[in-house]
Design an enzyme around this catalytic site. Structure first.
Site, PDB file in Angstrom:
ATOM      1  N   SER A 171       0.847  -1.189   0.000  1.00 24.94           N
ATOM      2  CA  SER A 171       0.000   0.000   0.000  1.00 24.94           C
ATOM      3  C   SER A 171       0.884   1.241   0.000  1.00 24.94           C
ATOM      4  O   SER A 171       1.661   1.443  -0.935  1.00 24.94           O
ATOM      5  CB  SER A 171      -0.945  -0.034   1.207  1.00 24.94           C
ATOM      6  OG  SER A 171      -1.820   1.072   1.181  1.00 24.94           O
ATOM      7  N   THR A 172       0.830   2.051   1.062  1.00 22.72           N
ATOM      8  CA  THR A 172       1.605   3.290   1.120  1.00 22.72           C
ATOM      9  C   THR A 172       3.101   3.011   0.973  1.00 22.72           C
ATOM     10  O   THR A 172       3.658   2.217   1.720  1.00 22.72           O
ATOM     11  CB  THR A 172       1.360   4.007   2.458  1.00 22.72           C
ATOM     12  OG1 THR A 172      -0.039   4.204   2.634  1.00 22.72           O
ATOM     13  CG2 THR A 172       2.075   5.349   2.495  1.00 22.72           C
ATOM     14  N   HIS A 198      -2.689  -1.047  -3.295  1.00 23.51           N
ATOM     15  CA  HIS A 198      -3.825  -0.155  -3.071  1.00 23.51           C
ATOM     16  C   HIS A 198      -3.654   1.092  -3.927  1.00 23.51           C
ATOM     17  O   HIS A 198      -2.756   1.897  -3.698  1.00 23.51           O
ATOM     18  CB  HIS A 198      -3.911   0.250  -1.598  1.00 23.51           C
ATOM     19  CG  HIS A 198      -4.181  -0.897  -0.678  1.00 23.51           C
ATOM     20  ND1 HIS A 198      -3.953  -0.824   0.683  1.00 23.51           N
ATOM     21  CD2 HIS A 198      -4.656  -2.142  -0.906  1.00 23.51           C
ATOM     22  CE1 HIS A 198      -4.296  -1.975   1.246  1.00 23.51           C
ATOM     23  NE2 HIS A 198      -4.707  -2.793   0.302  1.00 23.51           N
ATOM     24  N   MET A 292      -0.065   0.883   5.304  1.00 25.31           N
ATOM     25  CA  MET A 292      -0.801   1.103   6.545  1.00 25.31           C
ATOM     26  C   MET A 292      -1.783  -0.037   6.785  1.00 25.31           C
ATOM     27  O   MET A 292      -2.264  -0.678   5.859  1.00 25.31           O
ATOM     28  CB  MET A 292      -1.569   2.422   6.492  1.00 25.31           C
ATOM     29  CG  MET A 292      -0.677   3.650   6.532  1.00 25.31           C
ATOM     30  SD  MET A 292      -1.616   5.149   6.906  1.00 25.31           S
ATOM     31  CE  MET A 292      -2.776   5.191   5.559  1.00 25.31           C
ATOM     32  N   ASP A 295      -4.030  -5.194   6.055  1.00 24.55           N
ATOM     33  CA  ASP A 295      -4.514  -5.948   4.889  1.00 24.55           C
ATOM     34  C   ASP A 295      -3.445  -6.942   4.458  1.00 24.55           C
ATOM     35  O   ASP A 295      -2.279  -6.578   4.291  1.00 24.55           O
ATOM     36  CB  ASP A 295      -4.845  -4.987   3.746  1.00 24.55           C
ATOM     37  CG  ASP A 295      -5.524  -5.682   2.580  1.00 24.55           C
ATOM     38  OD1 ASP A 295      -6.104  -6.763   2.784  1.00 24.55           O
ATOM     39  OD2 ASP A 295      -5.463  -5.145   1.451  1.00 24.55           O
TER      40      ASP A 295
END
Length: 350
Positions: A171-172, A198, A292, A295
């Site tokens: 993600s991030t 993401h 973050m 997940d």
């Protein structure tokens, strides 16, 4: 207190972002700027811990300001991006120039989603500022060709199982992490690679195209019913969840579902990992990278139970040590690695 500078030519956006961030007692908005030139001055004088930066502004746009900030006074920058193809291109440019993350420009639609948007924005600011920023190379300074990985690869014992698929969740900070891995994969990489990053729907296609330009393997946005193939990395489209499914005894294809189901994030790392665990029991290598939240934890737990292996990015090289931390804390990671060693370890495992 986390000190934030907000840069946007829209007074409405400056006020909206300021109001959301100031609602948290640990965050202080120490200033605002209307364009890139004013942002450069205030970054220098106010020394914020993090900056939110619009892309399209008069006098000096956000990309130009970002490059100068990263060269002169590096500080974490979150871009404010429109969800269009042009916005996607500019945002991907920004991530290459050193921005750590982005939030969508539809932040201006502050009706029913204001609580959720505020929570996401505050969480991003808090978690990103926990990390020290390493000043990146700008695109103009980056090498035009990617060298072979220098990681020394030791022979795998004959009794060890080779993995039949590599499944990556992030993600991030994920775009930068994937840039550190995929270009090192050799053209004849022997197994498929599937990735859940993401990202909004407009971003995953252009992101895949950029990676394809610098990789020896093929990288593309996945399509419904597409077979997975060795030497090809498929990136889940941002519009839905990607899974793998056995179509025939010798063929596995991807499916794309736009139903939210029980998964919060889209595309879901958990959804992908659950399907990989089912289709490749004991033969799947799961990779969890910077991001973050948690997940991927449930899906990777299922993958681990089938006999698969799991590599997690270490805290020191993550932009946000959330998703990998959840996996490491659960005790299911076989290896915890700095991002620069991940490519070599993946090659060694297949």
């Amino acid at each position: 207190m986390i000190k934030v500078l907000i840069v946007d030519d829209s007074a409405f956006m400056r006020n909206a972002i300021s109001g959301m961030l100031a609602s948290d007692p640990e965050i202080e908005v120490i200033g605002t700027a209307r364009d890139g030139l004013e942002a450069l001055e205030k970054v220098s004088s106010l020394r914020p811990d993090i900056v939110t930066m619009d892309i399209e502004m008069p006098r000096m746009d956000g990309l130009t300001a970002l490059k100068q900030i990263m060269a002169k006074s590096p500080v974490p920058v979150i871009m404010i991006s429109s969800l269009t193809s042009e916005g996607a291109k500019a945002t991907l440019d920004a991530l290459e120039y050193g921005a750590v993350d982005f939030i969508p420009k539809n932040l201006s639609d502050l009706s029913v989603n204001i609580m959720k948007i505020r929570e996401i924005l505050i969480n991003k600011v808090k978690q990103i500022t926990q990390k020290k920023l390493v000043s990146p190379k700008t695109r103009s300074q980056a090498p035009q060709t990617i060298p072979e990985t220098s990681h020394s690869i030791s022979p795998m014992p004959a009794t060890a199982r080779r993995m039949g698929i590599v499944s990556i969740g992030t993600s991030t900070g994920g775009p930068k992490a994937l840039h550190a891995i995929l270009p090192h994969m050799p053209k004849d990489f022997p197994v498929p690679i599937i990735i859940a990053q993401h990202m909004p729907p407009a971003f995953t296609g252009p992101f895949a195209e950029r990676l394809n330009q610098i990789c020896k393997i093929s990288v593309k946005e996945a399509e419904e019913g597409e077979p997975i193939r060795p030497g090809v990395a498929l990136i889940a489209p941002g519009r839905g969840h990607m899974r793998v499914r056995r179509q025939r005894a010798i063929e596995t294809v991807v499916t794309i579902s736009e139903n939210r189901d029980e998964f919060i994030y889209r595309p879901s790392v958990d959804a992908l990992m659950f399907s990989v665990a089912e289709c490749f029991p004991g033969r799947a290598l799961g990779i969890i990278l910077t991001g973050m939240g948690n997940d991927g934890l449930k899906g990777l737990t299922a993958l681990k139970k089938t006999g698969g292996r799991i590599f997690a990015q270490n805290e020191e090289t993550c932009v946000v040590y959330g998703m990998p931390k959840a996996v490491v804390d659960a005790g299911i990671a076989d290896k915890v690695l700095p991002i620069e060693e991940m490519a070599g370890e993946i090659i060694n495992a297949v």
